[in-house]
Design an enzyme around this catalytic site. Structure first.
Site, mmCIF file in Angstrom:
data_model
loop_
_atom_site.group_PDB
_atom_site.id
_atom_site.type_symbol
_atom_site.label_atom_id
_atom_site.label_comp_id
_atom_site.label_asym_id
_atom_site.label_seq_id
_atom_site.Cartn_x
_atom_site.Cartn_y
_atom_site.Cartn_z
ATOM 1 N N HIS A 203 0.760 -1.237 0.035
ATOM 2 C CA HIS A 203 0.029 -0.194 -0.044
ATOM 3 C C HIS A 203 0.756 1.116 0.004
ATOM 4 O O HIS A 203 1.824 1.205 0.587
ATOM 5 C CB HIS A 203 -0.807 -0.016 1.374
ATOM 6 N N ASP A 220 -3.924 8.753 3.345
ATOM 7 C CA ASP A 220 -4.217 7.259 3.190
ATOM 8 C C ASP A 220 -5.357 7.136 2.564
ATOM 9 O O ASP A 220 -6.517 7.180 3.414
ATOM 10 C CB ASP A 220 -3.681 6.577 4.704
ATOM 11 N N CYS A 282 -4.496 3.050 -4.619
ATOM 12 C CA CYS A 282 -3.591 3.754 -3.642
ATOM 13 C C CYS A 282 -3.081 4.757 -4.328
ATOM 14 O O CYS A 282 -2.415 5.865 -3.898
ATOM 15 C CB CYS A 282 -3.120 2.821 -2.457
#
Length: 339
Positions: A203, A220, A282
């Site tokens: 990630h 995030d 992401c």
């Protein structure tokens, strides 16, 4: 003497047992119970095999809530069906992140491109960011000799010095895999992920240091994949205090010293999950967040991102399609030059 009469040879005859098939309705009570138990057992086994087919990342991405009513749950399923329709969105990795940051530097000038040759993790990002900002400070006051200046392999020292001097916004990307509990294990996991060509549980998250606004912003797309927002804030507050000492406020001779050395502001840019389950976007979300930040550092993410998953997906797909071609000019991974 009487004749001996031998009995005729006996033959063995095998009869196949007859099997009687009865419907569930006509079966006995015991047979019905047995069939139900077998059916339930097969269902459990099938569910277990399905779960085994999921990756650990898919399980983490799934949203489960016992508080949703039947109507809300139906809406969520309908939205998920919409999200899963259409071609998958492309995966943006470190090279794409670098290319996009170069594109932003060309547009805004005050942005330092992302150095992808120095992988950042939750174990080393605080020290690395401090060192980078201290290097900029020493370059600004001509305390760093050209031969002492560390620069990325695809950038010349002279060009890197000029970029440092003109930059005030420093984006940093951090790579994370929850299975690694040390820096060495994290780097090993990163190499394994790159070799396999699969995303796995990896990630990307984004940290933006803005000297002009005296702010450290964390983003995030899962909002709590590395740690909870409160835990990240606590870590970033230490960084903010160090940056406040490196870049004190401007003031007169009679200004309070403590006020001049006040910490940077810490901002958690994501308090909700914007990345949809099952998608590996992401990296693209980090770039979209950076683009919004450069347009307005005080923007509200929840006002930018639709709550409907299909609309969120369409928004990100449009962002990707409109920037990929412009990013391709930096596909050689050479740093942009300053004029």
């Amino acid at each position: 003497m009487e004749p001996i009469h031998n009995p005729p040879p006996q033959t063995c005859s095998y009869s196949r047992p007859s099997t009687t098939y009865t419907s569930f309705k006509d079966a006995s009570c015991g047979t019905k119970v047995t069939r139900i138990i077998i059916a339930l057992f097969l269902i459990v086994i099938s569910c277990g095999l399905i779960l085994c087919a999921y990756t650990f990342r898919d399980l983490l991405d799934a949203d489960y809530s016992a508080q949703e009513g039947p109507q809300q749950a139906t809406k969520l399923l309908q939205q998920l069906d919409k999200v899963l329709t259409g071609p998958p969105l492309p995966i943006w990795d470190n090279e794409h992140l670098f290319q996009f940051s170069c594109l932003m530097q060309n547009k805004h000038r005050r942005v330092l491109p992302i150095d992808i040759c120095n992988p950042l993790t939750k174990f080393n990002f605080l020290e690395y960011i401090c060192n980078c900002l201290m290097t900029k400070q020493s370059v600004n006051v001509n305390e760093t000799d050209m031969c002492e200046l560390f620069c990325p392999p695809t950038c010349t020292p002279e060009n890197y010095r000029r970029l440092l001097c003109t930059s005030s916004v420093f984006p940093f990307v951090m790579w994370h895999d929850p299975s690694a509990d040390t820096q060495e294990a994290m780097l090993t996991k990163m190499d394994q992920t790159m070799s396999s060509g699969r995303v796995g549980n990896s990630h990307w998250v984004l940290v933006i240091v803005d000297i002009e606004h005296r702010c450290v912003t964390f983003f995030d797309s899962f909002y709590n994949y590395i740690a909870s927002p409160q835990q990240m804030r606590e870590q970033l507050e230490g960084l903010a205090a160090s940056l406040g000492a490196i870049y004190p406020k401007e003031g007169g001779a009679d200004s309070d010293q403590e006020e001049l050395l006040s910490p940077f502001q810490v901002r958690i840019g994501s308090t909700v999950k914007v990345q949809s389950p099952g998608e590996f976007t992401c990296g693209a979300w980090c770039c979209q967040f950076l683009a919004w930040y450069l347009e307005n550092p005080d923007f509200d993410l929840e006002e930018k991102v639709p709550t409907n998953p299909s609309e969120r997906r369409a928004l990100l797909a449009d962002f990707i399609s409109t920037t990929e071609q412009a990013m391709s000019r930096y596909s050689s991974l050479s740093w942009p030059t300053t004029d």
